[in-house]
Design an enzyme around this catalytic site. Structure first.
Site, PDB file in Angstrom:
ATOM      1  N   GLU A   1      72.869  25.812 -11.901  1.00 36.13           N
ATOM      2  CA  GLU A   1      72.150  25.197 -12.869  1.00 36.13           C
ATOM      3  C   GLU A   1      73.169  24.425 -13.694  1.00 36.13           C
ATOM      4  O   GLU A   1      73.858  25.290 -14.536  1.00 36.13           O
ATOM      5  CB  GLU A   1      71.190  26.347 -13.608  1.00 36.13           C
TER       6      GLU A   1
ATOM      7  N   ASP B   1      73.416  30.420 -13.333  1.00 32.06           N
ATOM      8  CA  ASP B   1      72.833  29.968 -14.702  1.00 32.06           C
ATOM      9  C   ASP B   1      74.217  29.395 -15.481  1.00 32.06           C
ATOM     10  O   ASP B   1      75.443  29.978 -15.238  1.00 32.06           O
ATOM     11  CB  ASP B   1      72.828  31.527 -15.438  1.00 32.06           C
TER      12      ASP B   1
HETATM   13  O1  TEU Z   1      69.288  27.834 -19.248  1.00 30.55           O
HETATM   14  C1  TEU Z   1      70.491  27.162 -19.804  1.00 30.55           C
HETATM   15  C2  TEU Z   1      70.120  26.182 -20.630  1.00 30.55           C
HETATM   16  O2  TEU Z   1      70.796  25.214 -20.977  1.00 30.55           O
HETATM   17  C3  TEU Z   1      68.829  26.310 -21.455  1.00 30.55           C
HETATM   18  O3  TEU Z   1      69.147  26.576 -22.789  1.00 30.55           O
HETATM   19  C4  TEU Z   1      67.734  25.426 -21.465  1.00 30.55           C
HETATM   20  O4  TEU Z   1      68.125  24.078 -22.049  1.00 30.55           O
HETATM   21  C5  TEU Z   1      66.644  26.025 -22.199  1.00 30.55           C
HETATM   22  O5  TEU Z   1      66.243  27.043 -21.519  1.00 30.55           O
HETATM   23  C6  TEU Z   1      65.324  24.950 -22.217  1.00 30.55           C
HETATM   24  O6  TEU Z   1      64.759  25.330 -23.147  1.00 30.55           O
HETATM   25  C7  TEU Z   1      69.906  29.191 -18.649  1.00 30.55           C
HETATM   26  C8  TEU Z   1      68.482  29.891 -18.249  1.00 30.55           C
HETATM   27  O7  TEU Z   1      67.569  29.148 -17.326  1.00 30.55           O
HETATM   28  C9  TEU Z   1      67.593  30.320 -19.415  1.00 30.55           C
HETATM   29  O8  TEU Z   1      66.671  31.031 -19.174  1.00 30.55           O
HETATM   30  C10 TEU Z   1      68.661  31.295 -20.399  1.00 30.55           C
HETATM   31  O9  TEU Z   1      67.920  31.423 -21.441  1.00 30.55           O
HETATM   32  C11 TEU Z   1      69.993  30.584 -20.469  1.00 30.55           C
HETATM   33  O10 TEU Z   1      70.484  30.017 -19.464  1.00 30.55           O
HETATM   34  C12 TEU Z   1      71.030  31.491 -21.170  1.00 30.55           C
HETATM   35  O11 TEU Z   1      71.404  32.375 -20.000  1.00 30.55           O
END
Ligand code: TEU
Ligand code: CA
Length: 568
Positions: free
Chosen positions: A274, A215
């Site tokens: 990610e 993440d």
């Molecule tokens: O997402 C990372 C992220 O940058 C997100 O903010 C994304 O841009 C956003 O969800 C779009 O609406 C990861 C995870 O996939 C997400 O579910 C988490 O909320 C986030 O990290 C924090 O851990």
């Protein structure tokens, strides 16, 4: 082919390269299946659905966070990285789940959240109980405030979920949280943070986990001096590896440590980053075999349903993977975005800086603004396009049912901090948040939660979920579920070298046709005008085909067909 194998064919592919062209199914555990009827999906629910996953034909499952959590961010606020949330299950059930998945040849990837913990993590609690300047505070990012009494935050930064990125603690210091208040960012300059994550990766690897989804992989390393830059200054800084907050070059020192650990296992544990970065070149660093090995590319998730755009994306990403030696990743839907069946029923985004579907969701999902049938038609065509591509495909639970985004969730039932931290006025980017793709799955056409469990669900399911239930689609010719099953079965059978060749004669501004090794031809019609298909054995189509006067098959708009052409 002789007798059908007892397990999914991937069971025999235990080599180190299993991930390169895997079809990976993402489970958001609290919304998949509820084994004990308390409204929250759990490990018992997943175990009970392993036969479903085997029949679907996926190679691996990626499990979103299942760790103890207060759910300030759907589990991405982790209290303890080496345990299971009691509402989701136990470590014993986790082992059972691993055994059940492996028993049918399905690998398991778990989510790791290393940029931040939850504010309930023992380390953060220790930091709060310890004085300013203590080692316990050094594991996170604490700073004095500005202003005479330190009453102003150390910098004017905004969290990714809106609202301030700094929160003050009782003794007057402030801590950084790039996301929700409950998600304090770790300080990766502290050696114990490194040690602890190595411990976590080893803990799950020893339990038989095959890989990790990392993440916010681009956020861990930070370079924060005494004087912090302002938001305006941060924005003006290039994201070329020297930015103080994002995608720093030195973040890869962390992943090199992890790689050393991954390679101690047989087969080596895999990882997928990610990483939201500026260019495909920057993404390639995360996909390096000396680092995490693979990185998500969200290009298709952000693109309109458009042949020219899709072709550019495929070409760019295949070129990138040739450079890194990794395989490409394709994603249309995940737990953070509006489902692709819905996106494709909306007017094209046409380059505007708004998340696709966000405005429609923010408007409450007006029926006048969407063509649901067209959206699903296109989504099915897009999925077959994706599954024919070289590389790995990441599928999100429920897309195999053709589920649409649920826009009709009352404000008071929403859980997403991206919603809760915004006001109606600043909801442009993320819309009403991400709850609409996290609604518990419909397994049956009726029942209190459409078979999700004996009780209700933690987010309300709309009445139309009945028509998209597994019960309705299972065994129904032409259903989205049967299309996914057949496409995944064929993909396993046909998958060869990670190359494709565009069929220039068939391709146009509206049509994309490409051939994979062994005579596997995929043709997608993105437009509205029907296209005559070449000769060949029709393997599968995402919608009904028509026939031309001379008997040749005709591919209507928003449809993909796979053909097998005899080797020339
Ligand atoms: O997402 C990372 C992220 O940058 C997100 O903010 C994304 O841009 C956003 O969800 C779009 O609406 C990861 C995870 O996939 C997400 O579910 C988490 O909320 C986030 O990290 C924090 O851990
Ligand atoms: Ca439960």
């Amino acid at each position: 082919m002789t007798a059908a194998p007892l397990t999914s064919p991937s069971a025999t592919r235990s080599d180190a390269d299993w991930w390169r062209q895997a079809a990976v199914y993402q489970i958001y555990p609290r919304s998949f299946a509820d084994g004990n009827g308390d409204g929250i999906g759990d490990l018992a629910g997943i175990i009970s659905r392993v036969p479903y996953l085997a029949e679907l034909g996926v190679d691996a499952v990626w499990l979103s966070p299942f760790y103890p959590s207060a759910l300030a961010d759907g589990g991405y606020d982790v209290d303890d990285y080496r345990d299971v949330d009691p509402t989701i299950g136990t470590l014993e059930e986790f082992d059972e789940m691993v055994a059940a998945l492996h028993g049918v040849g399905i690998k398991l990837i778990v989510d790791v959240v290393p940029n931040h913990s939850s504010d309930r993590h023992v380390w953060f609690q220790e930091a709060l109980a310890s004085p300013k300047g203590s080692d316990a505070r050094e594991r996170y990012i604490f700073r004095d405030g500005r202003g005479e009494q330190g009453e102003e935050p150390p910098a004017d930064w905004t969290s990714i979920f809106s609202g301030p990125a700094w929160t003050r603690v009782p003794d007057g210091q402030w801590y950084l949280h790039s996301f929700a208040t409950e998600q304090p960012d770790f300080n990766w300059r502290h050696p114990e943070v490194h040690e602890d994550f190595l411990h976590t990766l080893r803990f799950w690897s020893d339990r038989g986990v095959d890989g990790f989804r990392i993440d916010v992989a681009h956020g861990l390393s930070k370079d924060l001096g005494e004087v912090l830059p302002s938001t305006a200054e941060l924005r003006a800084m290039p994201k070329d590896g020297t930015h103080p907050l994002w995608d720093r070059d030195d973040v890869h020192e962390i992943y090199a440590e992890w790689r050393e650990l991954f390679d101690q296992y047989e087969p080596p544990r895999i990882a997928v980053a990610e990483a939201w970065v500026e260019t495909p070149e920057r993404r390639a660093r995360y996909a390096s075999p000396e680092g995490l090995g693979q990185a998500f590319n969200f290009d298709l998730m952000e693109a309109d349903f458009d042949a020219v755009h899709f072709r550019d994306i495929v070409t760019d990403n295949l070129a990138q993977s040739a450079v890194t030696g990794s395989s490409t990743t394709w994603v249309f839907s995940n737990h953070d975005g509006v489902r692709h069946a819905t996106r494709y029923g909306l007017p094209p985004r046409a380059g505007r800086a708004v998340k696709q579907g966000a405005e429609w969701v923010a408007a409450g999902g007006p029926e006048g603004g969407i063509d649901r049938e067209l959206g699903l038609r296109r989504a099915r065509a897009a999925t077959m396009f994706e599954l024919a591509l070289p590389g790995s495909a990441y599928l999100y639970q429920g897309e195999e049912l053709g589920l649409h985004e649920v826009a009709e969730i009352p404000d008071e039932e929403r859980q997403d901090p991206a919603f809760l931290r915004t006001t109606a006025a600043d909801r442009g980017f993320d819309g009403l948040g991400r709850d609409g793709c996290r609604v518990p799955l419909p397994w049956t056409r009726s029942g209190s939660s459409f078979g999700f469990g004996e009780g209700g669900g933690h987010l309300p399911q709309p009445a139309w979920f009945a028509d998209f239930s597994v019960e309705v689609e299972d065994g129904t010719a032409g259903s989205t579920l049967e299309m996914y099953r057949e496409a995944l079965r064929l993909r396993t059978e046909l998958q060869g070298e990670e190359t494709l060749e565009w069929d220039e004669a068939l391709s146009s501004d509206d049509v994309l046709a490409f051939e994979r090794p062994g005579g596997w031809l995929s043709v997608t019609n993105f437009g509205a005008e029907p296209v005559t298909l070449p000769a060949g054995e029709l393997l599968l189509a995402s919608g009904e085909l028509a026939a031309a006067a001379d008997g040749s098959a005709v591919l209507p708009g928003a449809t993909t067909a796979w053909l097998r052409q005899s080797a020339a």
